[in-house]
Design an enzyme around this catalytic site. Structure first.
Site, PDB file in Angstrom:
ATOM      1  N   GLU A 137      10.016  42.330  24.020  1.00 14.94           N
ATOM      2  CA  GLU A 137      10.321  41.043  23.316  1.00 14.94           C
ATOM      3  C   GLU A 137       8.871  40.643  22.940  1.00 14.94           C
ATOM      4  O   GLU A 137       8.022  40.590  23.510  1.00 14.94           O
ATOM      5  CB  GLU A 137      10.834  39.997  24.363  1.00 14.94           C
ATOM      6  N   GLU A 194      20.745  31.320  20.856  1.00 16.55           N
ATOM      7  CA  GLU A 194      21.454  31.232  21.826  1.00 16.55           C
ATOM      8  C   GLU A 194      21.654  29.841  22.560  1.00 16.55           C
ATOM      9  O   GLU A 194      20.822  29.272  23.426  1.00 16.55           O
ATOM     10  CB  GLU A 194      21.191  32.219  23.101  1.00 16.55           C
ATOM     11  N   LYS A 250      21.607  28.473  26.103  1.00 14.67           N
ATOM     12  CA  LYS A 250      20.515  28.407  27.127  1.00 14.67           C
ATOM     13  C   LYS A 250      20.165  27.321  27.603  1.00 14.67           C
ATOM     14  O   LYS A 250      19.900  26.366  26.922  1.00 14.67           O
ATOM     15  CB  LYS A 250      19.567  29.201  26.253  1.00 14.67           C
ATOM     16  N   GLU A 270      13.993  27.374  23.633  1.00 14.21           N
ATOM     17  CA  GLU A 270      14.548  28.408  24.212  1.00 14.21           C
ATOM     18  C   GLU A 270      15.890  28.853  23.194  1.00 14.21           C
ATOM     19  O   GLU A 270      16.428  29.703  23.519  1.00 14.21           O
ATOM     20  CB  GLU A 270      15.134  28.281  25.758  1.00 14.21           C
TER      21      GLU A 270
END
Length: 459
Positions: free
Chosen positions: A266, A320, A323, A329
């Site tokens: 990542e 996302e 999250k 995030e």
């Protein structure tokens, strides 16, 4: 990853040559998280990936719908065994066999599963009980895979955060935390035995968040900077990505595993954040990912691992939206749920389009003339720009050397103008490539003169 690891390293970063790659690159991957309620259909995701140069994808689980959609695409896939699976996988070989039967065998050989990642950042601060169970779980899964699919060549590994390092600056001082020695030694030995990679999650973004100065941003975004000398290795680092990776390499060497392959599981940069999240902007996210991909494509490698690019998985394919945590995030996505790009990260294949169902072509780099010094730029600024630009791969500064077509007039401003424009033209002609710490400007007036020809064209 459930929450980006805030372990960082401050080093200095350059801008690297962007090359026009038409086909997939074996070292460019992407993470596919599913903590969201608005993801596009898996088949649409597979088509999107095929329109890019992305050749690898990392899943955090084993979603059968996406695995089926990736069948026949030749996109290499990492799948994940969840942290919660580790205790049963570690204690019961039959549980590992059942896991393989349910999550791997139905998709072979059509889907190119390359690695099973056991847990995610298990050895980071968290549930300490999982650490001793990690290696047994990895061994049982490896045995189950070897027994059920020996010809598939699927490796078993695990992903670490940079928090496994006790020291990382300078890179030559990289060393693993002493309290992790017993667990890490076994895992590293297993990776050596099986030829599996050491997988790590470096995030330059958090270095800038903790030290939001302009020079730190340049370090993190591969932008011009003077570089940082590592007295231990006698090597100079010009970007934090390389320095973080070489800190990991140094730690592996210190632990006796210098041969271990490093994979970036990542890395990324959020395009949006809360008020207190410094640097989380579209421009910065675009600069980081475009320049990261360019660096990988240059095949320069790192100072300790030169001449090859480390496999790197960019976080993330989509946002996302479910999250928890700060806004960042939920804002790492390269693409929106409608498949349109959040920004052009330079990943589209030549001749393909990206975006929504209208088939709107992906935005191409701007071709806005020439990059020249600002009138107020000082000779000191321009000398730094000249030195930096001429040191970059693909920039030919011979015309401004004595006897060259652009040597006269023999001034810092004239020579810097030529070199700065060369770098701008070679790195894709994006607006941010003509920045040079706010000392450059784009112009439509051709600065060529006499026999001195500046590359570029107006639009």
């Amino acid at each position: 990853m459930s929450y980006r690891s805030r372990f960082f390293l401050l080093v200095i970063s350059p801008l690297f040559l962007i090359l026009p790659f038409a086909e997939s690159q074996s070292f460019v991957g992407v993470n596919y998280g599913e903590v969201a309620d608005n993801l596009p259909p898996p088949e649409a995701t597979a088509r999107l990936l095929k329109s890019t140069t992305i050749s690898k994808i990392r899943l955090y689980g084993t979603d059968p719908s996406i695995l089926r959609a990736l069948a026949g695409t030749n996109i290499s896939v990492i799948i994940g065994a969840a942290d919660g699976d580790i205790p049963s996988l570690a204690s019961d070989p039959s549980a590992a066999r059942r896991w393989v039967s349910a999550n791997v065998l139905p998709f072979l050989p059509a889907t190119a599963i390359s690695i099973v990642s056991v847990g995610n950042e298990v050895l980071a601060p968290g549930d300490a009980s999982l650490g001793p169970q990690l290696l047994p779980a990895m061994r049982n899964l490896h045995s189950a895979l070897s027994e059920a699919a020996p010809s598939a060549g699927i490796k078993v590994s695990t992903v670490h955060s940079m928090a496994v390092l006790a020291s990382s600056e300078p890179p030559s001082a990289g060393v693993f935390r002493a309290d992790l020695t017993s667990n890490l030694a076994g895992v590293l030995g297993f990776l050596r035995e099986t030829g599996a990679p050491f997988m790590i999650n470096p995030y330059p973004y958090f270095a800038y968040q903790s030290d939001p100065r302009p020079e730190t941003l340049a370090f993190c975004l591969f932008r011009p900077n003077p570089g940082r000398f590592d007295a231990g290795s006698k090597l100079t680092y010009t970007n934090m990505f390389d320095a973080q990776l070489d800190a990991v390499k140094s730690a592996l060497t210190a632990a006796g595993f210098s041969e271990a392959e490093v994979v970036v599981a990542e890395t990324g940069w959020p395009y949006r954040g809360d008020q207190d999240e410094a640097g989380a902007t579209v421009d910065n996210a675009k600069a980081f990912n475009v320049n990261l991909v360019a660096h990988l494509r240059s095949m320069a490698g790192t100072p300790l691992m030169p001449g090859r690019s480390v496999d790197t998985y960019i976080f993330a394919l989509y946002d996302e939206d479910l999250k928890p945590g700060p806004t960042s995030e939920r804002s790492f996505g390269l693409f929106r749920a409608d498949l349109s790009p959040v920004y052009d990260a330079g990943l589209a294949k030549t001749g393909t389009t990206q975006g929504n169902s209208t088939g709107t072509p992906a935005r191409k780099p701007a071709a806005a003339g020439w990059c020249v010094p600002k009138a107020e730029a000082t000779d000191e600024d321009l000398q730094a720009n000249l030195d930096y630009a001429c040191a970059q791969q693909g920039v030919d500064c011979r015309p401004i050397q004595e006897g060259g077509a652009c040597y006269l007039p023999n001034t810092v401003r004239s020579h810097a103008a030529y070199a700065m424009n060369q770098l701008y033209q070679n790195t894709g002609r994006h607006g941010w490539d003509c920045d040079f710490r706010k000392t450059a400007v784009l112009t439509r007036d051709n600065p060529s003169y006499a026999t001195c020809v500046y590359s570029g064209a107006g639009s």
